[in-house]
Write an enzyme that holds these catalytic residues in place. Sequence first.
Site, PDB file in Angstrom:
ATOM      1  N   LYS A 117       1.479  -5.817 -18.018  1.00  0.00           N
ATOM      2  CA  LYS A 117       1.116  -6.670 -18.922  1.00  0.00           C
ATOM      3  C   LYS A 117      -0.067  -7.553 -18.417  1.00  0.00           C
ATOM      4  O   LYS A 117      -1.046  -8.076 -19.358  1.00  0.00           O
ATOM      5  CB  LYS A 117       2.171  -7.316 -19.837  1.00  0.00           C
ATOM      6  CG  LYS A 117       2.510  -8.680 -18.961  1.00  0.00           C
ATOM      7  CD  LYS A 117       3.638  -9.535 -19.820  1.00  0.00           C
ATOM      8  CE  LYS A 117       4.151 -10.633 -19.143  1.00  0.00           C
ATOM      9  NZ  LYS A 117       3.402 -11.745 -18.609  1.00  0.00           N
ATOM     10  N   GLY A 177       5.490  -0.632 -12.615  1.00  0.00           N
ATOM     11  CA  GLY A 177       5.995  -1.055 -13.632  1.00  0.00           C
ATOM     12  C   GLY A 177       6.473  -2.525 -13.862  1.00  0.00           C
ATOM     13  O   GLY A 177       5.786  -3.431 -13.240  1.00  0.00           O
ATOM     14  N   CYS A 195       5.569  -7.537 -15.335  1.00  0.00           N
ATOM     15  CA  CYS A 195       4.489  -8.269 -15.296  1.00  0.00           C
ATOM     16  C   CYS A 195       3.065  -7.729 -14.867  1.00  0.00           C
ATOM     17  O   CYS A 195       2.156  -7.677 -15.507  1.00  0.00           O
ATOM     18  CB  CYS A 195       4.635  -9.166 -13.730  1.00  0.00           C
ATOM     19  SG  CYS A 195       5.920 -10.530 -13.958  1.00  0.00           S
ATOM     20  N   ILE A 219       0.670  -1.134  -0.050  1.00  0.00           N
ATOM     21  CA  ILE A 219      -0.105   0.081  -0.129  1.00  0.00           C
ATOM     22  C   ILE A 219       0.669   1.243   0.023  1.00  0.00           C
ATOM     23  O   ILE A 219       0.693   2.121   0.592  1.00  0.00           O
ATOM     24  CB  ILE A 219      -0.979  -0.059   1.264  1.00  0.00           C
ATOM     25  CG1 ILE A 219      -0.294   0.018   2.455  1.00  0.00           C
ATOM     26  CG2 ILE A 219      -2.110  -1.162   1.121  1.00  0.00           C
ATOM     27  CD1 ILE A 219      -1.300   0.241   3.828  1.00  0.00           C
TER      28      ILE A 219
END
Length: 445
Positions: free
Chosen positions: A269, A263, A266, A256
């Site tokens: 996408k 970025g 994983c 959090i």
Amino acid sequence: MKVTVFGSGYVGLVTGACFAEAGNNVLCVDIDAGKVARLQQGEIPIHEPGLDDIVRRNFEKDRLRFTTSAEEGIAHGLFQFIAVGTPPEEDGSADLSHVLAVAETIGRHMTDYRIVVDKSTVPVGTADKVRERIEQTLGERGVKVEFDVVSNPEFLKEGAAVADFMKPDRVIVGTDNPRTAELLKTLYDPFTRNRERMIVMDVRSAELTKYAANAMLATKISFMNEIANLAERMGADIEKVRIGIGSDPRIGYSFIYPGAGYGGSCFPKDVKALVHSASEHRFDAELLRSVESVNKRQKELLFHKIKAFFEGNLAGKTIAVWGLAFKPNTDDMREAPSRDLMEAVWAAGGKVRAYDPVAMGEAKRNYGDRPDLELVAKAGDALDGADALAIVTEWQEFRSPDFDDIRDRLRHPVIFDGRNIYEPSLVRSFGLKYYGIGRGERLVV
Ligand SMILES: NC(=O)c1ccc[n+]([C@@H]2O[C@H](COP(=O)([O-])OP(=O)(O)OC[C@H]3O[C@@H](n4cnc5c(N)ncnc54)[C@H](O)[C@@H]3O)[C@@H](O)[C@H]2O)c1
């Protein structure tokens, strides 16, 4: 046991090395001849803490070998792990061409029973496609060979990949064949000794589990960034709010942290691929689309803050950037927020002087030699004559800098902290201006 791993990237190499470390006989297959040659020389192509030692040790003991020969790989292992890339297509869907190419090769060379294990992150239904592709290729050869296709998604974190693989929170196995599940249990036993960590389920649920996990983590980040943006407008400090909500065990402290956006190879996408899969099932994944758009906006935020500080004019300005990797302890720059920032600075006519403890090679590989990017060997070197400092990756070595030195070396004594690693009042006490994410002060015009 004999194990073959297709793909020697972040996942494949760690998987192969860790299985070898447990005493298995592992053959890693990659189509990148350069990478295989480097691995055979004992050179590790990625930065991953602890990986060098394991690879070298097992390579020397002949338990870990590397080849470009798929045929050799298929002859070798009872287990054929597929750990190749599944990058996003233009429309956000996962590109399965590498996975299916491996399936086809397995079908072409297989002569005995094999367990084909999908470790790549793949959309629900991919195991069926892998099975069909192998069957079709076997059919073309006019032979019949038994095989199973299993889903075994990987949950390792770059930067802690070896530790995660050695002590996994869980091992997800998707199969409806109890015998195959038993064999995988034997393979994974050394990593799950103190308690049972293998969760066996049907293949489709296993495939979805991986996407659901990443989508949940990305959602937590975008949620926190949304609240940070509110805090900024409302004069509240998101770091106080973070501690306040994290203390609720239903929420918890992990994942959090507000910042410059997520970025890596994983989350971006996988969220995109899940949104796309949803649309194929005529379902609008509204929440996940928002997770993505909030993240896109967040990755632009640092740039907007810097631009606002310089009253809209970055032409001729030099921004010192600390941190290029998408997170600490990795050299991976895929979809890193540093890229959004640097590219926006360049588009606005500015220059970047950047430093990262391990991702300099990656930066050079991505951007080559360009007049508006200077890569420097030490964090301090990025500061000389720069107009501002932006922190983009929360590397440990950036956490306690010499603020006097920063102030004296910068042309404008100002820090844009994209990871909230500093206490605003402390930084300001050194005569520096400070802008974090969601810390009660708004700087966007
Ligand atoms: N990187 C992570 O942190 C992570 C974590 C969990 C899951 N995953 C998933 O694991 C998969 C692999 O990710 P990665 O980061 O290791 O990718 P990567 O790009 O680092 O490595 C992929 C490797 O596969 C090789 N390859 C491609 N086609 C091949 C073929 N036909 N035969 C043999 N090798 C081939 C490439 O040359 C490359 O070395 C992806 O689906 C990814 O989503 C990644």
